[in-house]
Scaffold this motif. Structure first.
Motif, short mmCIF file in Angstrom:
data_model
loop_
_atom_site.label_atom_id
_atom_site.label_comp_id
_atom_site.label_asym_id
_atom_site.label_seq_id
_atom_site.Cartn_x
_atom_site.Cartn_y
_atom_site.Cartn_z
N GLY A 75 84.79 9.33 -13.50
CA GLY A 75 83.77 8.97 -12.51
C GLY A 75 83.02 10.20 -12.03
O GLY A 75 81.79 10.18 -11.88
N SER A 78 80.41 11.30 -14.49
CA SER A 78 79.19 10.50 -14.37
C SER A 78 78.35 11.00 -13.19
O SER A 78 77.14 11.14 -13.30
CB SER A 78 79.52 9.02 -14.14
N TYR A 79 79.02 11.24 -12.07
CA TYR A 79 78.33 11.75 -10.88
C TYR A 79 77.65 13.08 -11.20
O TYR A 79 76.49 13.29 -10.85
CB TYR A 79 79.34 11.91 -9.74
N GLN A 82 74.63 12.60 -13.50
CA GLN A 82 73.53 11.97 -12.77
C GLN A 82 72.84 12.96 -11.85
O GLN A 82 71.63 12.92 -11.69
CB GLN A 82 74.08 10.79 -11.97
N GLN A 109 86.26 -0.69 -15.53
CA GLN A 109 85.56 0.29 -14.69
C GLN A 109 85.25 -0.29 -13.31
O GLN A 109 85.36 0.40 -12.30
CB GLN A 109 84.24 0.71 -15.35
N TYR A 115 88.02 5.58 -10.53
CA TYR A 115 86.76 5.76 -11.26
C TYR A 115 85.57 5.52 -10.33
O TYR A 115 84.63 6.31 -10.30
CB TYR A 115 86.71 4.82 -12.48
N LEU A 119 82.47 8.03 -9.19
CA LEU A 119 81.04 7.73 -9.33
C LEU A 119 80.27 8.03 -8.05
O LEU A 119 79.09 8.41 -8.10
CB LEU A 119 80.83 6.24 -9.67
#
Length: 162
Positions: A75, A78-79, A82, A109, A115, A119
């Protein structure tokens, strides 16, 4: 060398040393004052962390900025991707490989709290604490802490895959 020349040289040398010491002390006072002022400003920022807290995270061991679980690490990756915080450009690729190895499909997910917290930028560290990467501020030092956290979590992902 005559006694007068030696005396003159010794006097000049001691004057230079005294001036350098005075300058260093003055410089140290200025630096301390600036650090103190920075610390007060950082501490008073809404949602920001103090200078000493951020410095502690940067100088602390990898435990303070590494994910406690690989689900949380995925997670966080992904953060980081991004928010463009990681130094590696293939963050999403590594995250996807980690998720495949963990067996975290789309359904899993949505149900995995570690997770989902990752994120949102919530890093559940190895030493059992939670660091909200969104709330540590946007100062250059805070950005370094975020980048270091992202890089450490990416290394965790790479180690997990190998």
């Amino acid at each position: 060398m005559s006694f007068a020349k030696r005396l003159l040289c010794a006097t000049l040398a001691s004057g230079v040393l005294f001036s350098a010491t005075t300058f260093a002390a003055s410089w140290q006072d200025s630096l301390s004052s600036a650090a103190s002022q920075l610390s007060q400003n950082s501490g008073s920022q809404q949602g920001g962390m103090s200078l000493s807290s951020l410095t502690g995270l940067l100088n602390g061991g990898s435990q303070s900025l590494s994910a406690g679980t690989m689900n949380n690490a995925a997670g966080i990756m992904s953060y980081c991707a991004q928010n463009k915080l990681a130094s590696l450009t293939n963050t999403d690729n590594i995250k996807n490989q980690v998720m495949d190895k963990l067996g975290l499909g789309q359904q899993e997910q949505k149900q995995d709290t570690n997770y989902l917290e990752g994120l949102q930028g919530l890093l559940n560290t190895k030493n059992g604490e939670q660091l909200n990467l969104n709330n540590i501020g946007n100062t250059p030092l805070a950005e370094k802490v975020k980048t270091k956290a992202c890089d450490l979590v990416l290394k965790q992902g790479l180690n997990f895959l190998s």
